[in-house]
Design an enzyme around this catalytic site. Sequence first.
Site, PDB file in Angstrom:
ATOM      1  N   PHE A  81       0.614  -1.028   0.133  1.00 33.80           N
ATOM      2  CA  PHE A  81       0.049   0.082  -0.419  1.00 33.80           C
ATOM      3  C   PHE A  81       1.223   1.608  -0.216  1.00 33.80           C
ATOM      4  CE2 PHE A  81      -3.965   2.677   1.472  1.00 33.80           C
ATOM      5  CZ  PHE A  81      -4.331   2.572   0.712  1.00 33.80           C
ATOM      6  N   GLY A  82       1.722   1.378  -1.445  1.00 39.24           N
ATOM      7  CA  GLY A  82       2.605   2.352  -1.333  1.00 39.24           C
ATOM      8  C   GLY A  82       1.501   3.723  -2.103  1.00 39.24           C
ATOM      9  N   ARG A  83       3.022   4.421  -2.766  1.00 39.17           N
ATOM     10  CA  ARG A  83       2.121   5.335  -3.140  1.00 39.17           C
ATOM     11  C   ARG A  83       1.516   4.559  -4.940  1.00 39.17           C
ATOM     12  NH1 ARG A  83       7.740   6.956  -2.085  1.00 39.17           N
ATOM     13  NH2 ARG A  83       7.799   8.566  -0.363  1.00 39.17           N
ATOM     14  N   SER A  92      -0.743  -4.529   3.610  1.00 43.84           N
ATOM     15  CA  SER A  92       0.558  -4.401   3.275  1.00 43.84           C
ATOM     16  C   SER A  92       0.975  -5.423   4.692  1.00 43.84           C
ATOM     17  CB  SER A  92       0.949  -2.762   3.743  1.00 43.84           C
ATOM     18  OG  SER A  92      -0.077  -2.163   4.737  1.00 43.84           O
ATOM     19  N   THR A 143       2.114  -5.513 -11.296  1.00 43.14           N
ATOM     20  CA  THR A 143       2.499  -4.029 -11.751  1.00 43.14           C
ATOM     21  C   THR A 143       3.745  -4.149 -10.822  1.00 43.14           C
ATOM     22  OG1 THR A 143       1.146  -2.574 -11.410  1.00 43.14           O
ATOM     23  CG2 THR A 143       0.973  -2.718 -12.833  1.00 43.14           C
ATOM     24  N   ARG A 172       5.928  -6.618  -8.905  1.00 39.68           N
ATOM     25  CA  ARG A 172       7.908  -7.499  -9.563  1.00 39.68           C
ATOM     26  C   ARG A 172       7.003  -8.997  -9.781  1.00 39.68           C
ATOM     27  NH1 ARG A 172       9.249  -3.408  -9.044  1.00 39.68           N
ATOM     28  NH2 ARG A 172      10.675  -1.686  -7.692  1.00 39.68           N
ATOM     29  N   GLU A 212      12.988 -12.252 -16.685  1.00 48.05           N
ATOM     30  CA  GLU A 212      12.472 -11.283 -17.606  1.00 48.05           C
ATOM     31  C   GLU A 212      13.773 -11.137 -18.410  1.00 48.05           C
ATOM     32  OE1 GLU A 212      10.841  -6.975 -17.152  1.00 48.05           O
ATOM     33  OE2 GLU A 212       9.511  -7.737 -15.868  1.00 48.05           O
ATOM     34  N   HIS A 248       6.027  -4.607 -20.132  1.00 48.76           N
ATOM     35  CA  HIS A 248       7.092  -3.879 -18.894  1.00 48.76           C
ATOM     36  C   HIS A 248       6.837  -2.445 -18.957  1.00 48.76           C
ATOM     37  CE1 HIS A 248      10.170  -4.098 -15.357  1.00 48.76           C
ATOM     38  NE2 HIS A 248       9.263  -3.165 -15.025  1.00 48.76           N
ATOM     39  N   GLY A 267       5.014  -0.330 -17.283  1.00 47.20           N
ATOM     40  CA  GLY A 267       4.656   0.240 -15.922  1.00 47.20           C
ATOM     41  C   GLY A 267       5.213   1.572 -16.071  1.00 47.20           C
TER      42      GLY A 267
END
Length: 322
Positions: A160-162, A182, A239, A241, A270, A288, A290
Amino acid sequence: MQATSQRPKILLTRRWPEAVETRLAASYDVTLNAADTPLTEAELAEAMRTHDALCPTVTDRVTRAVLTVPDRRVRIVGNYGAGFEHIDIAAAREAGVVVTNTPDVLTEATADIAMTLLLMASRRAGEGERELRAGHWTGWRPTHLVGQSLSGKLLGLVGFGRIARATAKRAEAFGMRIAYHSRRPAPDMPADAYFADLGELAERADMLSLHAPGGAETRHMVDAALLARMPAHAVLVNTGRGTLIDEAALAEALAERRIAAAGLDVYEAEPRVHPALVDLPNVVLLPHLGSATIEARTAMGMKVADNLGRFFAGEPLLDPVG
């Protein structure tokens, strides 16, 4: 393309947006990887001997062997990206090599991609486009490629970060309800939106969006056991890792329709994608993307430039890692 001046020599391991390359060239002797393909460990190790700064991306494995080469000249690794799992931070610390990253500048772009994947996977947009391009579409009919709406669904955010918060804001505009998992509850969120146990969130959420950091603690946090707890109509989006998901287990769950669909922008190995995923109709696969807006990618490069400028001027760094 190196000059003979005494300006610091820096290596960009991939091509960066033109505005950033122009800015860096004004202050440094810049080596550009014109091939724009991943450098080998041997090439990275050699760069450590011949440059003052190494500027890698997520495609570069900056290992202990690279960081501890004899006669090392590089003193700073200015990473182009927020994530730094591809860099051996402990080895860098031991070698006295400073590492910086680029946080806070790809939040909006990555949240856009999370919503893109949620929409594409839930509305079966990828399936529809492939059918149309292949010439197999026979026209509208009531039961054709019926998906599910986002409105009213519970979106579970893992981390629950930015970026997760920006995704939540977008999801709420689509009429979604928000829950999250989280390490600790967020003081500005309703108490009943927090799930300390990821499995309980997986059972309750209609759609699950992954935003957790990489590393040993979170590797394969979405495994066969967690997938088994998700409802059959669930949609999984990643989105964060690639290592967060056991891709073999996900492919099996999708093939057996134990969950409805998935949308992935990152992968375990990847640029390799698990072959079982490639052939499945109910998974959206993006390369990728994002942070792939000109605004975000330029801002990332400018962050690196800011940190390099401070380092070579002997000033405090903006974004030190470790």
